[in-house]
Structures are given as structure tokens and as C-alpha cells.
Design a protein around this motif. Structure first.
Motif, PDB file in Angstrom:
ATOM      1  N   TYR A   1       0.817  -1.215   0.000  1.00 16.13           N
ATOM      2  CA  TYR A   1       0.000   0.000   0.000  1.00 16.13           C
ATOM      3  C   TYR A   1       0.848   1.261   0.000  1.00 16.13           C
ATOM      4  N   ASP A   2       1.947   1.260   0.751  1.00 14.88           N
ATOM      5  CA  ASP A   2       2.735   2.478   0.881  1.00 14.88           C
ATOM      6  C   ASP A   2       3.433   2.880  -0.414  1.00 14.88           C
ATOM      7  N   HIS A   3       3.532   1.959  -1.382  1.00 22.28           N
ATOM      8  CA  HIS A   3       4.209   2.315  -2.633  1.00 22.28           C
ATOM      9  C   HIS A   3       3.450   3.403  -3.385  1.00 22.28           C
ATOM     10  N   GLN A   4       2.108   3.417  -3.295  1.00 25.47           N
ATOM     11  CA  GLN A   4       1.349   4.488  -3.941  1.00 25.47           C
ATOM     12  C   GLN A   4       1.734   5.845  -3.356  1.00 25.47           C
ATOM     13  N   LEU A   5       1.939   5.897  -2.046  1.00 25.48           N
ATOM     14  CA  LEU A   5       2.330   7.148  -1.393  1.00 25.48           C
ATOM     15  C   LEU A   5       3.741   7.551  -1.800  1.00 25.48           C
ATOM     16  N   THR A   6       4.632   6.576  -1.868  1.00 20.64           N
ATOM     17  CA  THR A   6       6.004   6.855  -2.315  1.00 20.64           C
ATOM     18  C   THR A   6       6.004   7.399  -3.739  1.00 20.64           C
ATOM     19  N   ALA A   7       5.162   6.797  -4.597  1.00 22.32           N
ATOM     20  CA  ALA A   7       5.090   7.238  -5.994  1.00 22.32           C
ATOM     21  C   ALA A   7       4.619   8.680  -6.095  1.00 22.32           C
ATOM     22  N   LEU A   8       3.688   9.073  -5.233  1.00 26.68           N
ATOM     23  CA  LEU A   8       3.217  10.464  -5.232  1.00 26.68           C
ATOM     24  C   LEU A   8       4.302  11.397  -4.703  1.00 26.68           C
ATOM     25  N   GLU A   9       4.978  10.972  -3.661  1.00 26.05           N
ATOM     26  CA  GLU A   9       5.998  11.830  -3.040  1.00 26.05           C
ATOM     27  C   GLU A   9       7.145  12.106  -4.007  1.00 26.05           C
ATOM     28  N   ARG A  10       7.528  11.111  -4.777  1.00 30.87           N
ATOM     29  CA  ARG A  10       8.692  11.296  -5.641  1.00 30.87           C
ATOM     30  C   ARG A  10       8.386  12.119  -6.900  1.00 30.87           C
ATOM     31  N   LEU A  11       7.114  12.513  -7.080  1.00 29.73           N
ATOM     32  CA  LEU A  11       6.802  13.454  -8.157  1.00 29.73           C
ATOM     33  C   LEU A  11       7.434  14.815  -7.900  1.00 29.73           C
ATOM     34  N   GLY A  12       7.720  15.106  -6.623  1.00 30.17           N
ATOM     35  CA  GLY A  12       8.388  16.345  -6.275  1.00 30.17           C
ATOM     36  C   GLY A  12       7.495  17.574  -6.336  1.00 30.17           C
ATOM     37  N   LEU A  13       6.193  17.399  -6.099  1.00 28.27           N
ATOM     38  CA  LEU A  13       5.257  18.520  -6.193  1.00 28.27           C
ATOM     39  C   LEU A  13       5.042  19.223  -4.844  1.00 28.27           C
ATOM     40  N   GLY A  14       5.722  18.775  -3.805  1.00 27.85           N
ATOM     41  CA  GLY A  14       5.708  19.498  -2.542  1.00 27.85           C
ATOM     42  C   GLY A  14       4.751  18.941  -1.503  1.00 27.85           C
ATOM     43  N   ASP A  15       5.010  19.286  -0.258  1.00 29.87           N
ATOM     44  CA  ASP A  15       4.217  18.772   0.861  1.00 29.87           C
ATOM     45  C   ASP A  15       2.785  19.288   0.849  1.00 29.87           C
ATOM     46  N   ASP A  16       2.576  20.533   0.472  1.00 25.81           N
ATOM     47  CA  ASP A  16       1.218  21.066   0.441  1.00 25.81           C
ATOM     48  C   ASP A  16       0.375  20.292  -0.563  1.00 25.81           C
ATOM     49  N   TRP A  17       0.955  19.967  -1.708  1.00 27.52           N
ATOM     50  CA  TRP A  17       0.244  19.183  -2.724  1.00 27.52           C
ATOM     51  C   TRP A  17      -0.083  17.805  -2.166  1.00 27.52           C
ATOM     52  N   LEU A  18       0.869  17.182  -1.509  1.00 28.13           N
ATOM     53  CA  LEU A  18       0.642  15.851  -0.941  1.00 28.13           C
ATOM     54  C   LEU A  18      -0.453  15.883   0.131  1.00 28.13           C
ATOM     55  N   ARG A  19      -0.437  16.888   0.974  1.00 23.24           N
ATOM     56  CA  ARG A  19      -1.473  16.986   2.014  1.00 23.24           C
ATOM     57  C   ARG A  19      -2.864  17.106   1.382  1.00 23.24           C
ATOM     58  N   ALA A  20      -2.952  17.934   0.356  1.00 30.53           N
ATOM     59  CA  ALA A  20      -4.238  18.112  -0.309  1.00 30.53           C
ATOM     60  C   ALA A  20      -4.707  16.813  -0.944  1.00 30.53           C
ATOM     61  N   VAL A  21      -3.823  16.140  -1.658  1.00 30.81           N
ATOM     62  CA  VAL A  21      -4.185  14.923  -2.392  1.00 30.81           C
ATOM     63  C   VAL A  21      -4.536  13.786  -1.438  1.00 30.81           C
ATOM     64  N   CYS A  22      -3.745  13.603  -0.414  1.00 25.64           N
ATOM     65  CA  CYS A  22      -3.894  12.430   0.451  1.00 25.64           C
ATOM     66  C   CYS A  22      -4.948  12.580   1.541  1.00 25.64           C
ATOM     67  N   HIS A  23      -5.379  13.828   1.782  1.00 24.45           N
ATOM     68  CA  HIS A  23      -6.401  14.019   2.813  1.00 24.45           C
ATOM     69  C   HIS A  23      -7.373  15.144   2.514  1.00 24.45           C
ATOM     70  N   ASP A  24      -6.864  16.356   2.357  1.00 23.74           N
ATOM     71  CA  ASP A  24      -7.727  17.534   2.395  1.00 23.74           C
ATOM     72  C   ASP A  24      -8.755  17.574   1.273  1.00 23.74           C
ATOM     73  N   ASN A  25      -8.372  17.199   0.051  1.00 20.14           N
ATOM     74  CA  ASN A  25      -9.319  17.251  -1.061  1.00 20.14           C
ATOM     75  C   ASN A  25     -10.466  16.264  -0.862  1.00 20.14           C
ATOM     76  N   GLY A  26     -10.131  15.067  -0.435  1.00 22.38           N
ATOM     77  CA  GLY A  26     -11.173  14.064  -0.176  1.00 22.38           C
ATOM     78  C   GLY A  26     -12.063  14.455   0.985  1.00 22.38           C
ATOM     79  N   ALA A  27     -11.437  14.993   2.044  1.00 28.60           N
ATOM     80  CA  ALA A  27     -12.227  15.416   3.205  1.00 28.60           C
ATOM     81  C   ALA A  27     -13.213  16.523   2.806  1.00 28.60           C
TER      82      ALA A  27
END
Length: 292
Positions: A260-286
Motif C-alpha cells: 500500500y505504501d508504494h502508492q504514497l512513495t510514488a506520489l511523493e517522488r513526483l516532487g510537487l511538494g508537501d502542500d500538494w501531498l497533504r491536499a491529495v492524500c487528505h484535504d481534497n477528499g475530506a
């Protein structure tokens, strides 16, 4: 699974996330899921890439794993492949959601005369997200039988996760054309394009830029597995960053050939920043599902 749970926890803690919102997980009646797993067991010869199921466990254990991973909300993506099946699936999904409070009540449909009525019943029963699978169902989303369905869901603002891209194997009604025609008639639909629309990534990014309620989920996109046969174009990363408020975490759990964690690693290595990751992994869905 401890190593995976630890890796996911470290990801969440680094980003100070209260949890993950995963809009693309599969729970369905056991005999239906068994047939889905049989399909993935045989898909290797079609794609040239083996597809082992990492989380081939009993339902109770699969739910427990998502909770261990810190997934605060997930879905029971299920879909019919023939008429007179969707209403039964919706009944099962309503029961599953009632006994699994962290699952967003999921429903589905098929182009048939009764679709409008049973979709309305599902909405009235509290369905919060729908699944449409144009590839497996083999249907055109512009089928006349679905007009009352799309109208109702657009008016209600209920998201529909739709597998409309042509990966891993093209279908008669996959690709951007059918969905483009659908949105021309129902521009207020809250569509979530599954798998980022792979492999037609650019075309579906176009639709998200054109229609403010179109989202895309990350399911399997950017992973080592998907990049073998459907590489995300590096030139589109800027557009992906610009749509950061409408990209949603999706994983395809349990039907994934990696942890499961590989999907998160794949998103992180895009290099789009922590704010983008926070939005994608939680805030947008919430925000989309009104989670407190």
C-alpha cells in the motif's frame, strides 16, 4: 504488514496528516470479489505483466489493514458487468457501510430501465459516492437509460468515480470521447476520473481544467507497476500541480500488486511538494465528502 503500516504512519506523521482519505478501494460480495481476483490472475497474458494480489485476505482483515494504515475514510467500489445486478450490489454495499462506519456508502448502476429508480433509492438511503466502470460494464455512459441517473447525481452533487481511461486494456467505450460528450450535457457532474485516466492522461487533465467539478484519482498512477506500460508524461507535471485541489488519493486496495505504501512513495517522488501531498492524500477528499 507491520513494515507497510510503519511506512504509512511515517508518511502521515511527516506531513502532519490526521489520516488518509482513499477514494478508490474495493469491497464487494465475496463471490464477486473472487471473480475479480480471478480476472487479475489471468490479466498477465493480456498486458504482458503479472498482477499478483497483495492483499488477498478475508474482508475483516482487509478493513483492519486500512485502519492500521490510518485510512480514515475509504470506499467500497463495486460494479456490475450485466443487467439486473446493480440493485443487488447496492443492497450489499448499504449493509457494508452500515457495519463499517469509516466506509463511505458506495453505490453503482448499469444502463437498464430500472437504473433511475434504484439510483434514487440509493441516494435516499444515504449513498455518498457511486462507481461506474465503462470498461468492465462495456457500456456507453451516454446510453439513454442513464440520463435520469446522471441528472439526479449532478443535481445532488454526489461524486461518481468512473473508470473511463483505456488502461490496462482498451474497451469499446473507454477513452476521453464518451466522457467528453457526457460532460457537455451534464457539466455540473462531480466526476472522479479513476487512475488519472491512464493512459490518456493529458486528455483527462484537459477535462479537469475545463469542468470545475471534475476530479482525478491517483489509483495506480505513477507507481513502478503502472509506469511499465503507461508512463505519465513528465511534461504534464505542471498541470498536475496546478490541479492540486482536485487530485484525490486512490489506491485500488486490495487489488494491487505491491504494498500500500508504494502508492504514497510514488506520489511523493513526483516532487510537487508537501502542500500538494497533504491536499491529495487528505484535504481534497475530506472537502469533497464533507468529513469533519
Amino acid at each position: 504488514m507491520t513494515a507497510t503500516a510503519d511506512a504509512v504512519r511515517a508518511f502521515r506523521e511527516r506531513l502532519a496528516l490526521p489520516g488518509l482519505v482513499d477514494v478508490h478501494t474495493h469491497f464487494m460480495p465475496e463471490r464477486v470479489l473472487a471473480k475479480v481476483w480471478d480476472h487479475f490472475d489471468s490479466v498477465g497474458p493480456l498486458t504482458g505483466v503479472p498482477w499478483p494480489i497483495t492483499y488477498r485476505h478475508e474482508e475483516e482483515q482487509r478493513v483492519a489493514l486500512l485502519r492500521d494504515f490510518g485510512v480514515r475514510a475509504f470506499t467500497s467500489m463495486l460494479y456490475p458487468h450485466k443487467p439486473q445486478m446493480a440493485a443487488w450490489l447496492n443492497s450489499w454495499a448499504a449493509d457494508f457501510a452500515a457495519r463499517t462506519p469509516d466506509c463511505l456508502h458506495t453505490a453503482t448502476f448499469f444502463p437498464e430501465e430500472s437504473a433511475g429508480a434504484y439510483v434514487r433509492r440509493a441516494v435516499e438511503a444515504g449513498a455518498r459516492v457511486f462507481k461506474a466502470h465503462l470498461q468492465v460494464g462495456g457500456y456507453d455512459p451516454n446510453d439513454e437509460a442513464l440520463e435520469p441517473v446522471w441528472g439526479l447525481l449532478a443535481e445532488a452533487g454526489i461524486p461518481v468515480v468512473v473508470h473511463c481511461g483505456s488502461g490496462p486494456v482498451p474497451g469499446k467505450h473507454t477513452g476521453p470521447g464518451p466522457v467528453t460528450a457526457l460532460l457537455a450535457r451534464h457539466p455540473r457532474l462531480a466526476l472522479v476520473v479513476a487512475h488519472m485516466g491512464m493512459p490518456e492522461y493529458g486528455d483527462f487533465l484537459d477535462l479537469a481544467e475545463r469542468y470545475e467539478r471534475v476530479h482525478l484519482d491517483t489509483t495506480m498512477a505513477f507507481t513502478d507497476f503502472a509506469e511499465q506500460f503507461s508512463t505519465f508524461p513528465e511534461g504534464e507535471l505542471g498541470r498536475l500541480a496546478g490541479l492540486g485541489d482536485r487530485i484525490l488519493l486512490g489506491t485500488d486496495f486490495p487489488n494491487i500488486p505491491y504494498p500500500y505504501d508504494h502508492q504514497l512513495t510514488a506520489l511523493e517522488r513526483l516532487g510537487l511538494g508537501d502542500d500538494w501531498l497533504r491536499a491529495v492524500c487528505h484535504d481534497n477528499g475530506a472537502r469533497l465528502f464533507g468529513l469533519a
